[in-house]
Write an enzyme that holds these catalytic residues in place. Structure first.
Site, short mmCIF file in Angstrom:
data_model
loop_
_atom_site.label_atom_id
_atom_site.label_comp_id
_atom_site.label_asym_id
_atom_site.label_seq_id
_atom_site.Cartn_x
_atom_site.Cartn_y
_atom_site.Cartn_z
N ASP A 178 29.73 40.93 53.25
CA ASP A 178 30.14 39.62 52.76
C ASP A 178 29.23 38.51 53.31
OD1 ASP A 178 31.66 37.84 51.35
OD2 ASP A 178 33.33 37.80 52.78
N ASN B 70 26.57 36.84 51.47
CA ASN B 70 25.23 36.64 50.89
C ASN B 70 25.11 35.24 50.27
OD1 ASN B 70 24.65 39.28 51.45
ND2 ASN B 70 24.97 40.03 49.38
N TRP C 176 25.09 32.41 52.87
CA TRP C 176 23.82 32.46 53.62
C TRP C 176 22.72 31.78 52.81
CZ3 TRP C 176 19.06 34.67 52.55
CH2 TRP C 176 18.17 34.75 53.63
N ARG D 243 22.23 31.99 44.92
CA ARG D 243 23.00 33.14 45.42
C ARG D 243 22.21 34.44 45.26
NH1 ARG D 243 28.28 32.47 46.25
NH2 ARG D 243 28.72 34.62 45.77
N SER E 8 33.15 44.62 44.04
CA SER E 8 34.56 45.00 43.87
C SER E 8 34.96 44.81 42.42
CB SER E 8 35.44 44.11 44.76
OG SER E 8 35.44 42.79 44.27
N THR E 9 36.09 45.39 42.06
CA THR E 9 36.61 45.20 40.70
C THR E 9 36.78 43.71 40.44
OG1 THR E 9 37.98 47.09 41.36
CG2 THR E 9 38.31 46.24 39.15
N ASN F 139 35.10 41.28 41.79
CA ASN F 139 33.78 40.63 41.65
C ASN F 139 33.28 40.64 40.20
OD1 ASN F 139 32.44 41.97 44.80
ND2 ASN F 139 33.50 40.03 44.40
N ARG G 238 33.04 44.19 58.84
CA ARG G 238 33.01 43.16 57.80
C ARG G 238 32.24 41.96 58.32
NH1 ARG G 238 37.18 41.03 53.35
NH2 ARG G 238 35.82 39.43 52.51
N ARG H 52 39.84 40.46 56.68
CA ARG H 52 40.69 41.22 55.77
C ARG H 52 39.89 42.37 55.16
NH1 ARG H 52 40.52 35.94 53.14
NH2 ARG H 52 38.73 35.92 51.74
C1 FPP Z 1 29.50 39.49 48.95
O1 FPP Z 1 28.89 38.28 49.33
C2 FPP Z 1 28.47 40.37 48.44
C3 FPP Z 1 28.44 40.86 47.19
C4 FPP Z 1 29.46 40.59 46.16
C5 FPP Z 1 27.32 41.72 46.76
C6 FPP Z 1 26.76 42.60 47.84
C7 FPP Z 1 25.45 43.09 47.41
C8 FPP Z 1 24.42 43.39 48.23
C9 FPP Z 1 24.47 43.36 49.68
C10 FPP Z 1 23.13 43.79 47.64
C11 FPP Z 1 23.08 45.23 47.30
C12 FPP Z 1 23.42 45.31 45.93
C13 FPP Z 1 23.68 46.41 45.21
C14 FPP Z 1 24.11 46.16 43.83
C15 FPP Z 1 23.58 47.81 45.70
P1 FPP Z 1 29.27 36.99 48.49
O2 FPP Z 1 28.33 36.85 47.38
O3 FPP Z 1 30.70 37.06 48.12
O4 FPP Z 1 29.01 35.87 49.55
P2 FPP Z 1 29.87 34.57 49.78
O5 FPP Z 1 31.23 35.03 50.23
O6 FPP Z 1 29.13 33.89 50.87
O7 FPP Z 1 29.89 33.83 48.51
#
Ligand code: FPP
Length: 238
Positions: free
Chosen positions: A21, A23, A26, A34, A66-67, A69, A182, A188
């Site tokens: 979590d 990305n 960051w 994003r 996730s589903t 997402n 996490r 969570r």
């Molecule tokens: C959650 O961070 C991350 C994701 C929904 C995607 C995770 C994907 C990768 C680490 C890349 C690898 C990808 C694949 C398809 C194998 P967020 O985007 O919810 O971050 P935020 O909570 O800061 O918005």
């Protein structure tokens, strides 16, 4: 090669699962889209897997989508699919050369056909490997996984035991995760491995996933090694 900072008596988890979590946050902090965060996340995911296998971990599960997402804007989803299209093959080869079996867990049929094909091919190419595995959770939800398993048992018309039920889950034949990490500040499980996490040690960190370094992974393993896992027993029984 990076020096192994872990002491020889450190207990290495057999199975580590990671909720990747942060990305988006960051990237936002750096005034970047994003998609840039996901790109960095992908690189970090591969790096951490390599490090984990070098340290002696046997299974790594990552929560990539996730589903829930799937309700994100199509543009962001396409960005994630493009990461698989463009980088998956060459990057994953780096991990899979450790003799690791790749499994995609989740409702893969919801992914675009060409992405499914890439993943299915990687699964087929590594299907003969035993004892070490990478699970990539895509379109994954633990409740859906459990319901799927229940329906499977109902179809068979058999009563289940904990063991036979576990065998109906995507992670069939694998040890349950010992350590779930996490990143991204939230505390969570977000519908991740709910059945399999029954006795997992849970490690939460404020670091966003793209900044979760190999050293951070080692720190989490050292923390894990210091935990007393009683599995319901008393200290004296251990
Ligand atoms: C959650 O961070 C991350 C994701 C929904 C995607 C995770 C994907 C990768 C680490 C890349 C690898 C990808 C694949 C398809 C194998 P967020 O985007 O919810 O971050 P935020 O909570 O800061 O918005």
């Amino acid at each position: 090669m990076q020096r192994n900072k872990i002491k020889p008596d450190t207990k290495i988890p057999r199975h580590i699962a990671i909720i990747m979590d942060g990305n988006g946050r960051w990237a936002k902090k750096r005034f970047m889209p994003r998609s840039f965060g996901h790109q960095k996340g992908m690189e970090r995911m591969i790096g951490l897997m390599e490090r984990a296998f070098r340290l002696g971990v046997s299974y790594v599960t990552v929560y990539a989508l996730s589903t829930e997402n799937l309700k994100r804007p199509q543009e962001e989803l396409e960005g994630l699919y493009n990461l698989i299209r463009k980088h998956f093959k060459e990057n994953m080869q780096r991990v899979l050369r450790y003799g690791v079996r790749l499994k995609v867990i989740g409702a893969v049929e919801l992914l675009p056909d060409d992405v499914q094909a890439i993943l299915r091919q990687a699964e087929a190419e590594t299907a003969h490997f035993e004892g070490k595995g990478v699970n990539i959770a895509l379109c994954y939800g633990a409740r859906a996984e459990i319901v799927r398993a229940v329906n499977c048992a109902v179809e068979k018309g058999e009563k289940v035991t904990e063991e036979s039920f576990s065998a109906l889950l995507y992670t069939q034949g694998q040890p349950d995760p010992d350590l779930i990490i996490r990143t991204g500040k939230e505390i969570r499980l977000s519908n991740f491995l709910l059945w399999q996490s029954a006795y997992a040690e849970l490690y939460f960190t404020d670091k966003m996933f793209p900044e979760f370094s190999d050293r951070d992974l080692e720190k989490s393993i050292v923390w894990f090694s210091g935990r007393t896992r009683r599995f319901g027993k008393t200290d004296e029984q251990l």
